[in-house]
Design a protein around this motif. Structure first.
Motif, mmCIF file in Angstrom:
data_model
loop_
_atom_site.group_PDB
_atom_site.id
_atom_site.type_symbol
_atom_site.label_atom_id
_atom_site.label_comp_id
_atom_site.label_asym_id
_atom_site.label_seq_id
_atom_site.Cartn_x
_atom_site.Cartn_y
_atom_site.Cartn_z
ATOM 1 N N ILE A 65 0.829 -1.208 0.000
ATOM 2 C CA ILE A 65 0.000 0.000 0.000
ATOM 3 C C ILE A 65 0.866 1.261 0.000
ATOM 4 O O ILE A 65 0.589 2.211 -0.723
ATOM 5 C CB ILE A 65 -0.926 0.020 1.241
ATOM 6 C CG1 ILE A 65 -1.903 -1.142 1.189
ATOM 7 C CG2 ILE A 65 -1.683 1.336 1.333
ATOM 8 C CD1 ILE A 65 -2.716 -1.310 2.462
ATOM 9 N N TYR A 66 1.909 1.270 0.827
ATOM 10 C CA TYR A 66 2.751 2.460 1.009
ATOM 11 C C TYR A 66 4.133 2.197 0.425
ATOM 12 O O TYR A 66 5.109 2.039 1.150
ATOM 13 C CB TYR A 66 2.858 2.812 2.496
ATOM 14 C CG TYR A 66 1.525 3.007 3.166
ATOM 15 C CD1 TYR A 66 0.788 4.173 2.966
ATOM 16 C CD2 TYR A 66 0.992 2.021 3.995
ATOM 17 C CE1 TYR A 66 -0.438 4.352 3.584
ATOM 18 C CE2 TYR A 66 -0.246 2.203 4.615
ATOM 19 C CZ TYR A 66 -0.950 3.361 4.402
ATOM 20 O OH TYR A 66 -2.159 3.531 5.004
ATOM 21 N N GLU A 67 4.213 2.161 -0.885
ATOM 22 C CA GLU A 67 5.494 1.927 -1.547
ATOM 23 C C GLU A 67 6.492 2.994 -1.147
ATOM 24 O O GLU A 67 6.194 4.179 -1.182
ATOM 25 C CB GLU A 67 5.318 1.969 -3.070
ATOM 26 C CG GLU A 67 5.140 0.614 -3.686
ATOM 27 C CD GLU A 67 5.137 0.693 -5.192
ATOM 28 O OE1 GLU A 67 6.165 1.102 -5.783
ATOM 29 O OE2 GLU A 67 4.104 0.331 -5.758
ATOM 30 N N GLY A 68 7.677 2.571 -0.726
ATOM 31 C CA GLY A 68 8.712 3.525 -0.354
ATOM 32 C C GLY A 68 8.566 4.076 1.049
ATOM 33 O O GLY A 68 9.222 5.061 1.404
ATOM 34 N N ILE A 69 7.758 3.438 1.863
ATOM 35 C CA ILE A 69 7.576 3.877 3.246
ATOM 36 C C ILE A 69 8.911 3.776 3.982
ATOM 37 O O ILE A 69 9.714 2.881 3.727
ATOM 38 C CB ILE A 69 6.483 3.035 3.950
ATOM 39 C CG1 ILE A 69 6.096 3.647 5.300
ATOM 40 C CG2 ILE A 69 6.907 1.585 4.095
ATOM 41 C CD1 ILE A 69 4.871 2.987 5.936
ATOM 42 N N ILE A 125 11.303 3.240 7.381
ATOM 43 C CA ILE A 125 11.240 2.305 8.504
ATOM 44 C C ILE A 125 10.520 2.956 9.685
ATOM 45 O O ILE A 125 9.703 2.322 10.351
ATOM 46 C CB ILE A 125 12.644 1.806 8.879
ATOM 47 C CG1 ILE A 125 13.178 0.931 7.747
ATOM 48 C CG2 ILE A 125 12.620 1.044 10.195
ATOM 49 C CD1 ILE A 125 14.597 0.445 7.918
ATOM 50 N N THR A 126 10.783 4.229 9.922
ATOM 51 C CA THR A 126 10.123 4.949 11.019
ATOM 52 C C THR A 126 8.607 4.978 10.818
ATOM 53 O O THR A 126 7.847 4.736 11.759
ATOM 54 C CB THR A 126 10.674 6.387 11.128
ATOM 55 O OG1 THR A 126 12.090 6.325 11.304
ATOM 56 C CG2 THR A 126 10.048 7.142 12.281
ATOM 57 N N PHE A 143 15.687 -2.102 -0.094
ATOM 58 C CA PHE A 143 15.877 -0.832 0.606
ATOM 59 C C PHE A 143 16.461 0.168 -0.371
ATOM 60 O O PHE A 143 17.294 -0.175 -1.198
ATOM 61 C CB PHE A 143 16.889 -0.985 1.755
ATOM 62 C CG PHE A 143 16.417 -1.819 2.889
ATOM 63 C CD1 PHE A 143 15.648 -1.272 3.904
ATOM 64 C CD2 PHE A 143 16.750 -3.165 2.962
ATOM 65 C CE1 PHE A 143 15.219 -2.044 4.960
ATOM 66 C CE2 PHE A 143 16.330 -3.943 4.019
ATOM 67 C CZ PHE A 143 15.559 -3.383 5.020
ATOM 68 N N LYS A 144 16.026 1.399 -0.248
ATOM 69 C CA LYS A 144 16.655 2.488 -0.997
ATOM 70 C C LYS A 144 16.857 3.636 -0.032
ATOM 71 O O LYS A 144 15.960 4.000 0.722
ATOM 72 C CB LYS A 144 15.779 2.935 -2.170
ATOM 73 C CG LYS A 144 15.682 1.876 -3.258
ATOM 74 C CD LYS A 144 14.901 2.368 -4.433
ATOM 75 C CE LYS A 144 14.803 1.244 -5.460
ATOM 76 N NZ LYS A 144 13.880 1.570 -6.534
ATOM 77 N N HIS A 159 14.099 3.653 2.671
ATOM 78 C CA HIS A 159 12.746 3.427 2.174
ATOM 79 C C HIS A 159 12.623 1.969 1.751
ATOM 80 O O HIS A 159 13.549 1.398 1.182
ATOM 81 C CB HIS A 159 12.440 4.354 0.997
ATOM 82 C CG HIS A 159 12.450 5.801 1.387
ATOM 83 N ND1 HIS A 159 11.377 6.413 1.993
ATOM 84 C CD2 HIS A 159 13.417 6.752 1.278
ATOM 85 C CE1 HIS A 159 11.671 7.674 2.228
ATOM 86 N NE2 HIS A 159 12.914 7.908 1.812
ATOM 87 N N LEU A 160 11.461 1.384 2.035
ATOM 88 C CA LEU A 160 11.227 -0.032 1.765
ATOM 89 C C LEU A 160 10.299 -0.217 0.573
ATOM 90 O O LEU A 160 9.310 0.508 0.430
ATOM 91 C CB LEU A 160 10.605 -0.705 2.983
ATOM 92 C CG LEU A 160 11.464 -0.736 4.235
ATOM 93 C CD1 LEU A 160 10.627 -1.024 5.462
ATOM 94 C CD2 LEU A 160 12.534 -1.795 4.075
#
Length: 186
Positions: free
Chosen positions: A93-97, A99-100, A128-129, A139-140
């Motif tokens: 749902i939240y591409e690039g979310i 870790i926090t 990870f990016k 970002h995941l």
């Protein structure tokens, strides 16, 4: 609706000023107005008891159990559990979310999330990016394999929910969604 507000206001003003018998009659009249005009106030809530709330909580537990039992075969196939499923779902749902942000949505400890992320890395499901502006932020993303696994899980869970929604009136679906949102948001 406006009628509901007027009825409520009327009750508040006069409820304080009348005797016990008049209060009782006023309450009876108020309930009859609700019933007569089928106001959007749920009549049942006027009489909601602890046993009814317990039944609702049980239904939420059982619904949760059944939705995730539908996907158990897929999870077992990849040797992952519900914690992994939650992370995969949120990453879909939240591409690039970050870790926090993921920690905030899951409401778990860093240690718990790290354990799950290590498993997903071993299975080569996530990537990870680093953030371009702040390299400390990661970002995941789900990679293609992760998206495939998510789709398998989603297909197994979607059947039960889809059938329940399909066999409901549109106003029931909207009301159910509103009630769930209110439960989630407290």
């Amino acid at each position: 609706s406006q009628l509901t507000r007027h009825c409520t206001k009327f009750c508040q003003i006069f409820y304080r000023k009348v005797s016990f018998m008049k209060k009782l009659l006023l309450k009876i009249n108020f309930v009859s107005v609700i019933c007569q005009y089928n106001l959007p106030i749920m009549k049942e809530l006027l009489y909601l008891k602890d046993d009814q709330l317990k039944d609702l909580i049980e239904k939420l537990f059982v619904g949760y159990r059944e939705i995730f039992s539908d996907s158990k075969k897929v999870l077992d196939k990849y040797s992952i559990g519900l914690a992994h499923n939650k992370v995969i779902h949120l990453l879909s749902i939240y591409e690039g979310i970050s870790i926090t942000e993921l920690l905030q949505k899951l409401k778990v400890t860093k240690q718990s999330l790290n354990r799950v992320l290590k498993d997903l890395i071993k299975l080569e499901i996530i990537e990870f990016k680093r953030d371009e502006q702040d390299t400390r932020v990661k970002h995941l993303f789900l990679n293609d394999k992760g998206k495939k696994i998510f789709y398998e899980i989603f297909q197994s869970q979607k059947k039960r929910i889809y059938n329940a929604l399909l066999n409901s009136r549109s106003e029931e679906v909207i009301n159910f969604d509103n009630v769930l949102s209110k439960i989630i948001n407290g």
